[in-house]
Every structure is written in structure tokens, then in C-alpha cells.
Design an enzyme around this catalytic site. Structure first.
Site, PDB file in Angstrom:
ATOM      1  N   ASP A 171      44.537  76.115  23.325  1.00 30.51           N
ATOM      2  CA  ASP A 171      45.912  76.606  23.404  1.00 30.51           C
ATOM      3  C   ASP A 171      46.170  77.742  22.420  1.00 30.51           C
ATOM      4  O   ASP A 171      46.840  78.731  22.742  1.00 30.51           O
ATOM      5  CB  ASP A 171      46.902  75.471  23.129  1.00 30.51           C
ATOM      6  CG  ASP A 171      46.830  74.367  24.169  1.00 30.51           C
ATOM      7  OD1 ASP A 171      46.213  74.592  25.224  1.00 30.51           O
ATOM      8  OD2 ASP A 171      47.379  73.282  23.916  1.00 30.51           O
TER       9      ASP A 171
ATOM     10  N   LEU B  27      51.730  72.746  29.034  1.00 32.20           N
ATOM     11  CA  LEU B  27      51.479  74.192  29.079  1.00 32.20           C
ATOM     12  C   LEU B  27      51.087  74.730  27.711  1.00 32.20           C
ATOM     13  O   LEU B  27      51.078  75.947  27.493  1.00 32.20           O
ATOM     14  CB  LEU B  27      52.732  74.926  29.582  1.00 32.20           C
ATOM     15  CG  LEU B  27      53.251  74.517  30.964  1.00 32.20           C
ATOM     16  CD1 LEU B  27      54.491  75.326  31.330  1.00 32.20           C
ATOM     17  CD2 LEU B  27      52.174  74.692  32.036  1.00 32.20           C
ATOM     18  N   GLY B  28      50.768  73.834  26.781  1.00 30.31           N
ATOM     19  CA  GLY B  28      50.372  74.265  25.443  1.00 30.31           C
ATOM     20  C   GLY B  28      51.534  74.726  24.598  1.00 30.31           C
ATOM     21  O   GLY B  28      51.372  75.562  23.706  1.00 30.31           O
ATOM     22  N   SER B  29      52.727  74.165  24.837  1.00 30.57           N
ATOM     23  CA  SER B  29      53.940  74.700  24.212  1.00 30.57           C
ATOM     24  C   SER B  29      53.954  74.561  22.697  1.00 30.57           C
ATOM     25  O   SER B  29      54.384  75.482  21.990  1.00 30.57           O
ATOM     26  CB  SER B  29      55.187  74.038  24.817  1.00 30.57           C
ATOM     27  OG  SER B  29      55.100  72.632  24.745  1.00 30.57           O
TER      28      SER B  29
ATOM     29  N   GLY C 126      55.464  68.715  25.265  1.00 31.93           N
ATOM     30  CA  GLY C 126      54.909  67.728  26.180  1.00 31.93           C
ATOM     31  C   GLY C 126      54.836  68.205  27.612  1.00 31.93           C
ATOM     32  O   GLY C 126      54.639  67.415  28.530  1.00 31.93           O
ATOM     33  N   SER C 127      54.970  69.514  27.838  1.00 31.52           N
ATOM     34  CA  SER C 127      54.971  70.054  29.191  1.00 31.52           C
ATOM     35  C   SER C 127      53.563  70.155  29.776  1.00 31.52           C
ATOM     36  O   SER C 127      53.405  70.272  30.989  1.00 31.52           O
ATOM     37  CB  SER C 127      55.619  71.434  29.201  1.00 31.52           C
ATOM     38  OG  SER C 127      54.854  72.349  28.429  1.00 31.52           O
TER      39      SER C 127
END
Length: 342
Positions: free
Chosen positions: A160, A113-115, A110-111
């Protein structure tokens, strides 16, 4: 044998959201992004207990199954189990091998940044190394996309997986029938350095589920919401402008495009911005920022700010007082990679 892998997280610079179906299937999508030196990691090794073992080490969750036992690909370990299940089905004739699969990440889910997608890429890359599967970059990214979006039914776009696999600055094109073209950009060294010095990355402290925002975006396209569709058209064009600015070294044009993209993105769905984001943005602009954008779907996660490098210290001090945290980073050219420990 032990196999380790890592894949880089990304910053979405322009066009994010136009890589989501059905928009990209109908109109075609364009995205500009760049990877950073924060990663998702995967480790695969033989299971000493002869079981199927899964562990997300950064969140302290683990599960273990007998290899003949069926298990559902859901819960906090759904990414690990989903990749394992797809690899066994597609490449191992359905046989469940006794393996230990472990992961950890430099950024929380949920950052923005495409985690999550980056973690799937790291896992696919690790399995490809472990079983010596003949998968190139496009195949790794496409398989990761299919696992996450089709097998696990997790809402989202396509950028992503391709960013994490390829690495670096990329202009990406997305079309119907899952056709993707990744155009790596040759960015001048001084542009690379100036952008690093000008960008500030701030975590709001709120990890959000992007699925609700993405579902709303998709519904808006299906229902013919013209304001939302026009916003996506603008985002698509701004990705092209962002590419041109990066290649020419037009830093001020890049900042204008970043800000215009953020303003357009807020029109795609009502939950993309909120009072917390707006307050942080207000503080940032009062302390030297001249462009802002939420990375990812919106609603929380990381925010990006551009400022003149001589304003960076003052901006970071003001943001540090807002209750979130700053993230030091550098751009990286390397995409997903894996290696063996014998």
C-alpha cells in the site's frame, strides 16, 4: 504557509498477502496493483495558537496539545500523531513544532483500498514538502511503512505504501531486509480503457479491521501451515501472470487470473470470506460478472467484479439492490504529490 498533499488509493489485482512478513522475508513476495482517482489528503499549516493540533476532518475528531506536552500515538488520530512524532524525532532533533495537521479521505478505513497506509504516505509527503526534506519515492514509502508497521505496530504488508507513493500500474517485488523493487508497467491505452470499462467496484458497507486476518496469515506461515503457504505461493505466481496479461492485453486471461487469485486467497485465512461476501458474489455472477475479488485483506470492504462492458449496467443495478454502494473510479498514473500555498 500551508502545505497540501494527496496520495491515491489502490486496487490490489494479484499477489496481495505475499507482501506481509514473514512470508515475503522467507519466500519473497510479488504483487500487482493499480492506483485509482480516489485519494487521502493531508494539510499542514502553522498553528495560530502555538500548539500541536491534529484533526481527522472526515470523521470529526480533533485533539490539541501544548508543544512541550508528551502525547501517546494511539486512538483515532494515531496516524497523524505517529507521523508527526517520527518526523520531529528523525529530522527536527526531537523538537515539537507548533503545527496544525489535518486529514480527510475519499474512502473509509477498512475499505480494502489501502486507505490507512495511503493516509500515512500523504502525511509523510506533506511533511517532506513543509520541511523541504530530501526524500525520494522509495524513501517516502519506506518511511511510511516504518511508521505504520514498526512505530505504531499496526499489522499489514508493504504494497500500500509503495502503490500510494509511486502511482499507476506496478508490479512489486518484496524481499527480506525490507528490500523492495517497484516495476512501473507501460500499459497500452486500449488495455487501460477496456479494464476501466470492465471493472465494477462495490462497497459491501462493512469496514473491517484487517489486522486479525493478517495476524492469522502470519501465524500460518510461522506454524508451517502448508495449505496456507501453498495458497500464498499460488498468489505470488498469479501476480506474475497478471503482469503478463496486462502487458499483452489479454483481458480474458486477466479475468481468469483475478478469479484464481481470489480462490487461492480464501485459503490463506478462514475469515477472508464470509456469508455476506459469498451472497454478493453469487448475485454478481448471476448478473454478468465473470470474475470477482475482495480488495485488500478480505472480510469486507470493497469487492471488485469483472464483466463484459455491455453487461456493466445490469450488473451495477443488481449490486445496488444488495444494500452496499457502487464507486465510480478511473485509474490514475500520478502517485503522491504535494504543493505549497503561501
Amino acid at each position: 504557509m500551508i502545505v497540501r498533499s494527496r496520495a491515491p488509493l489502490r486496487l490490489g489485482l494479484a499477489g496481495g498477502g505475499t507482501d506481509v512478513s514473514p512470508y515475503c522475508d522467507v519466500f519473497g513476495g510479488h504483487v500487482m496493483n493499480v492506483t485509482i482517482d480516489k485519494h487521502a489528503f493531508a494539510i499542514i499549516s502553522d498553528s495560530p495558537d502555538g500548539k500541536c493540533e491534529f484533526a481527522a476532518m472526515d470523521v470529526g475528531v480533533s485533539e490539541s496539545y501544548a508543544c512541550h506536552q508528551e502525547f501517546a500515538s494511539n486512538g483515532p488520530l494515531q496516524l497523524l500523531k505517529g507521523v508527526y512524532s517520527r518526523i520531529c524525532k528523525e529530522f527536527l532533533g526531537g523538537e515539537h513544532r507548533p503545527l496544525r495537521v489535518q486529514t480527510f479521505s475519499d474512502a473509509p478505513p477498512g475499505s480494502g483500498l489501502g486507505s490507512s497506509s495511503t493516509m500515512v504516505v500523504a502525511l509523510v509527503q506533506a511533511f517532506a514538502e513543509y520541511f523541504m526534506l530530501p526524500l525520494g519515492e522509495y524513501e517516502v514509502a519506506h518511511l511510511a511503512y516504518n511508521i505504520e508497521r514498526k512505530d505504531l505496530q499496526l499489522a499489514g504488508g508493504k504494497q500500500d505504501q509503495y502503490a500510494a507513493t509511486f502511482g499507476g500500474f506496478n508490479f512489486m517485488e518484496f524481499y527480506k531486509d525490507d528490500r523492495v523493487i517497484v516495476n512501473p508497467l507501460r500499459v497500452k491505452d486500449w488495455v487501460w480503457s477496456e479494464l476501466e470499462a470492465s471493472l465494477v467496484l462495490y462497497f459491501t458497507g462493512v469496514s473491517r479491521a484487517s489486522s486479525d486476518i493478517i495476524d492469522q496469515q502470519s501465524r500460518n506461515v510461522v506454524q508451517g501451515n502448508q495449505a496456507s503457504i501453498d495458497a500464498m505461493h499460488s498468489l505470488k505466481q498469479e501476480a506474475v501472470q497478471m503482469k503478463e496479461c496486462v502487458l499483452r492485453g489479454d483481458i480474458q486471461g486477466l479475468a481468469r487470473t483475478l478469479q484464481a487469485g481470489w480462490e487461492a486467497k480464501k485459503n490463506m485465512a478462514t475469515s477472508i470470506s464470509n456469508p455476506l461476501i459469498e451472497e454478493v458474489e453469487r448475485v454478481a455472477f448471476a448478473n454478468g460478472a465473470y470474475a470477482a475479488k475482495v480488495s485488500g485483506a478480505g472480510g469486507g470492504g470493497f469487492m471488485m467484479f469483472m464483466c463484459s462492458p455491455d453487461k456493466r449496467v445490469g450488473l451495477t443495478r443488481a449490486l445496488a439492490e444488495q444494500g452496499g454502494r457502487l464507486l465510480d473510479f478511473h485509474f490514475t498514473q500520478q502517485g503522491a504529490t504535494s504543493w505549497r500555498i503561501m
